[in-house]
Write an enzyme that holds these catalytic residues in place. Structure first.
Site, short mmCIF file in Angstrom:
data_model
loop_
_atom_site.label_atom_id
_atom_site.label_comp_id
_atom_site.label_asym_id
_atom_site.label_seq_id
_atom_site.Cartn_x
_atom_site.Cartn_y
_atom_site.Cartn_z
CB CYS A 72 -3.49 -0.54 -10.39
SG CYS A 72 -1.88 -0.44 -11.22
NE ARG B 73 0.63 1.07 -15.70
CZ ARG B 73 1.60 1.24 -16.59
NH1 ARG B 73 1.41 2.03 -17.63
NH2 ARG B 73 2.75 0.62 -16.46
CG LEU B 74 0.84 4.46 -8.52
CD1 LEU B 74 0.67 5.96 -8.69
CD2 LEU B 74 0.83 4.10 -7.04
CB SER B 75 2.91 4.18 -14.37
OG SER B 75 1.72 4.49 -15.07
CG ASP C 118 4.11 -6.95 -12.49
OD1 ASP C 118 3.57 -6.14 -13.25
OD2 ASP C 118 4.13 -6.79 -11.25
CB VAL D 69 4.92 11.01 10.80
CG1 VAL D 69 4.86 11.34 9.34
CG2 VAL D 69 4.40 9.59 11.06
CB SER E 82 6.20 -0.35 5.13
OG SER E 82 5.77 0.03 6.41
#
Length: 629
Positions: free
Chosen positions: A2, A52-54, A102, A287, A360
Site C-alpha cells: 500500500c 490500499r492494494l488488498s 497482518d 521481458v 522476485s
C-alpha cells in the site's frame, strides 16, 4: 502492499478544510500504490491518509486501523510473513483480534512490546503508529529497506510518506546539490539523503519516536553482521535449501493470486522452482528487447517449460522504451540511472494483468556473493606480494597511461586499497571527472564520505565480505530495492523478495569467502544448493541480470533524442554541457564506452524537467498535477 501519508503537528488543532485538503492531495498522488481503497484519520496532533492494494484479509484489512479501544492507530505498507505465528502467540497471551490482517498483528504486538515489537517482525514494512494516550508517534522501516519511508521535519510539522512526491505537494522542490554530486558517482542518491534539501529517508533497520514539539528520536534496531563459519559444504547446501524453501513458502501467503518474475538467471529460477512445488499453477513473467543478445526470454521459456510453468513474455521496442521513460522517472521520486529499471517496469506491467503479487530474486547477489566484481580480490591477490616501493612505481605508471590502454585499469585497481577503489556495484564518475562535469564541484564530498563509516565497521571481514557489506548498505537499498518497489507500485503490483528474509540472511552470513567465490564461480554455494532443484541449463549460466542495449541505442536509435535533451535541459547552472557532448561524441565514435555515464546524466535531466522545470507535457497524466504544482 500500500502507500501512506501523514503529518504530526507541534500544537493541537481542530480539524479544518485545509488539513483535509492537504492529506487528500498527499494521498491522491500515490493512488497507484493502492487503487483498491483509501482511508483517513484525523486527530488533534496527527493526520493520516492511506491507499490500499488488498492482499490479505480483503474484507476487513482497511486502514487506518485502530486497536485497544482506538488508543492506537496505524498506517502500514508491506507484509508481515510470520503474522499467523505471531497472532497465535498473542492470542495465547490474552490479546484479541477483530480482523485476520497482518496490520492488526503489528498493533497488538506494539501494545505488548512497544518499540521492541520490530524485533519480532519477519517481512517488509514501513509503518507509523499513533498512541493517543501517550501522545507519541512511532514508526519503523524493515531490516533491508524493501519498503520506502520518507519524512520532512520542520519547526511545527513533520511530514511522512511512502513516496517523496506526496511530501512535495506541501512544498516546492529545492535541489540538494550535495546529493547530486554523490548521485553522479553512485547512479542513485545514497540514503538517508534525497535530491530534496529538506526531505530524508528513514534508514533500513531503524525506528523512530516523536512527540509533538520534540525532535524525532531515531534508533537502529538491526544492521547486517557476518559470522563466517567452517561448516562443511554439504551442511551449508542443506541449510540454504531448507531456509529458502521456508522463506518462499511464507512469502506466498496471500488471499490473491501470486506469480513470479523469471529471467534466465539462477536467482529467479530458484525462486520459481520452489514456488512451483507449493503452487503448481503459478504463472511466470519475462521481458526482453528486440536486439540480439539483449533478451533472456528464450532461456526463461526453456526454464518454464522444464518446470511445466506457464510463461508470459513481452518484447520491449526502443520506441516504447523512450515513450515510457518520463513516467518511469517520475515514479522514481529521485533519479535512478540503472537501465534495468525499465525492463522491471514492463515485466511488472505485464504481471499485473494476471496477478496482484509477484515473487522476485532481488538480494541473492548481495547475500551470497553473486556479482562478478566479487572475483576481484582473487584476481588482484598478486599485488599483495609486491613491495611498497614497487607498488608506488606502478601507481605512478598507471596514472600516466592513456585511458583505454589495456592493463591500465587492472594496475590501478591492484595498487589501490579496497576502501579507496570500491564504493559499490556502480561507480560512474570519479572525482576528477566530476570536477570537469560540474559547474560547482564541492571538495569534502568525496565518495569516502558515504562508504568510509561502513568500511570502519567491517575491518575484520575478508575483502569479499567487505564488498558485500558495502553493497547491502548502499547499492541494495539505493538501487536494487528502490527500482523494485517503484516499478512494481507504478503498476499497482506487489513484489516480494524471498532472498531478503532475515533467516536467509543469517544462513548467508555464515558463508566463508571460499563458499561465495570459488574457482572463479560466483554464488558458489547458492548454485550448489540450486542443483537438482532448478533445471540443469540454468545451474552454471553466467549472470546477465536485465541487460539493456543502452550502449547501442545511444549510437543509433537514441542519439538524436539524447542531443536534443542535452541542449534543451535547463541544467547549464549545474553541468558543463560541452563536456557532456564530448562524452557522447566519444561514445558514438567508439573511443570510449560512455553509455553508463551518459545515462546517468540523461536520467537526471529528465528528472530535472519533471520536478524542477515542471514541464507539464512530460507528466504521466494530468491527474498527477500535484507532483509539480
Amino acid at each position: 502492499m500500500c502507500g501512506f501519508v501523514g503529518y504530526i503537528q507541534t500544537y493541537p488543532k481542530a480539524i479544518n478544510s485545509n488539513m483535509v485538503d492537504t492529506i487528500k492531495k498527499m494521498n491522491t498522488i500515490i493512488t497507484h500504490r493502492g487503487p483498491d481503497d483509501e482511508g483517513y484519520f484525523f486527530d488533534d496532533y496527527v493526520n493520516f491518509g492511506f491507499r490500499r492494494l488488498s492482499i490479505i484479509d480483503i474484507e476487513n484489512g482497511n486502514q487506518p486501523l485502530s486497536y485497544e479501544n482506538e488508543r492506537y492507530w496505524i498506517i502500514f505498507n508491506g507484509e508481515i510473513y510470520n503474522h499467523i505465528e505471531l497472532r497465535k502467540e498473542l492470542i495465547d497471551g490474552g490479546y484479541e483480534f477483530t480482523t485476520h490482517s497482518d496490520t492488526e498483528v503489528i498493533l497488538a504486538l506494539y501494545s505488548s512490546l512497544k518499540e521492541q515489537a520490530v524485533q519480532s517482525l519477519r517481512g517488509m514494512f514501513a509503518f507509523v503508529i499513533w498512541d493517543k494516550i501517550e501522545e507519541k508517534l512511532f514508526g519503523a522501516r524493515d531490516h533491508f529497506g524493501i519498503k520506502p519511508f520518507f519524512y520532512c521535519e520542520q519547526d511545527e510539522v513533520t511530514y511522512f510518506a511512502s513516496e517523496k512526491k506526496s511530501i512535495l505537494t506541501t512544498m516546492s522542490e529545492e535541489l540538494d546539490v550535495d546529493s547530486l554530486q554523490h548521485y553522479l558517482s553512485f547512479q542513485y542518491v545514497p540514503e538517508p539523503s534525497t535530491l530534496s534539501k529538506n526531505i530524508k529517508k528513514l534508514l533500513p533497520g531503524h525506528y523512530f519516536t516523536k512527540e509533538p514539539g520534540k525532535k524525532m528520536d531515531i534508533t537502529k534496531f538491526w544492521h547486517p553482521t557476518f559470522h563466517p563459519s567452517n561448516m562443511e559444504d554439504s551442511k551449508v547446501t542443506k541449510e540454504i535449501q531448507e531456509t529458502l524453501i521456508d522463506s518462499v513458502n511464507v512469502h506466498m501467503r496471500s488471499d490473491v493470486p501470486v506469480g513470479s518474475f523469471l529471467s534466465g538467471g539462477i536467482d529467479s529460477s530458484f525462486i520459481c522452482s520452489i514456488a512451483k512445488q507449493i503452487n503448481p499453477k503459478i504463472k511466470s513473467f519475462s521481458v526482453g528487447f528486440e536486439r540480439d543478445g539483449y533478451s533472456e526470454i528464450n532461456v526463461a521459456q526453456e526454464t518454464a517449460a522444464a518446470l511445466h510453468l506457464e510463461n508470459i513474455s513481452y518484447i520491449i521496442s526502443p520506441e516504447e522504451f523512450l515513450a515510457e521513460l518520463p513516467k518511469i522517472i517520475w515514479h522514481m521520486d529521485d533519479p535512478l540511472a540503472d537501465p534495468a529499471a525499465v525492463p522491471l517496469y514492463f515485466v511488472a506491467r505485464e504481471a499485473k494483468k494476471h496477478v496482484k503479487v509477484a515473487l522476485s530474486g532481488e538480494g541473492a547477489d548481495e547475500l551470497f556473493g553473486g556479482y562478478n566484481i566479487y572475483r576481484e580480490p582473487h584476481s588482484l591477490r598478486m599485488f599483495s606480494y609486491i613491495p611498497t616501493p614497487l607498488n608506488h612505481v606502478l601507481k605512478t605508471l598507471s596514472s600516466v597511461l592513456p585511458e583505454g590502454v589495456k592493463g591500465k585499469s587492472f594496475i590501478e585497481r591492484g595498487v589501490t586499497a579496497l576502501e579507496d577503489r570500491y564504493i559499490g556495484n556502480a561507480n560512474i564518475f570519479n572525482e576528477k571527472e566530476k570536477k570537469e562535469l560540474l559547474v560547482n564541484y564541492q571538495n569534502g564530498l568525496e565518495n569516502g564520505k558515504v562508504t568510509s563509516p561502513i568500511y570502519s565497521s567491517s575491518l575484520d571481514y575478508d575483502p569479499i565480505t567487505q564488498m558485500q557489506n558495502i553493497d547491502i548498505q548502499t547499492w541494495l537499498k539505493g538501487d536494487i530495492l528502490l527500482k523494485a518497489d517503484k516499478m512494481s507500485m507504478a503498476n499497482s503490483l506487489e513484489v516480494r523478495v524471498p532472498f531478503l528474509d532475515t533467516r536467509v540472511f543469517n544462513t548467508a552470513s555464515k558463508l566463508s569467502m571460499d563458499q561465495k567465490v570459488r574457482n572463479g564461480t560466483t554464488k558458489y554455494m547458492l548454485r550448489k544448493a540450486a542443483r537438482g532443484i532448478v533445471p540443469e541449463h540454468v545451474w552454471s549460466r553466467k549472470k546477465l541480470g536485465f541487460p539493456v542495449p543502452i550502449r547501442h541505442w545511444l549510437k543509433d536509435e537514441l542519439y538524436d533524442w539524447a542531443v536534443k535533451l542535452i541542449h534543451e535541459s535547463q541544467t547549464d547552472y549545474l553541468f558543463n554541457k560541452q563536456q557532456i557532448m564530448q562524452l557522447l561524441e566519444n561514445h558514438v565514435n567508439d573511443k570510449m564506452d560512455n553509455s553508463r555515464k551518459l545515462w546517468t546524466i540523461l536520467t537526471f535531466m529528465i528528472w530535472h524537467q519533471l520536478y524542477i522545470e515542471k514541464q507539464d507535457e512530460l507528466q504521466p497524466q494530468r491527474t498527477l498535477q500535484y507532483a509539480v504544482n
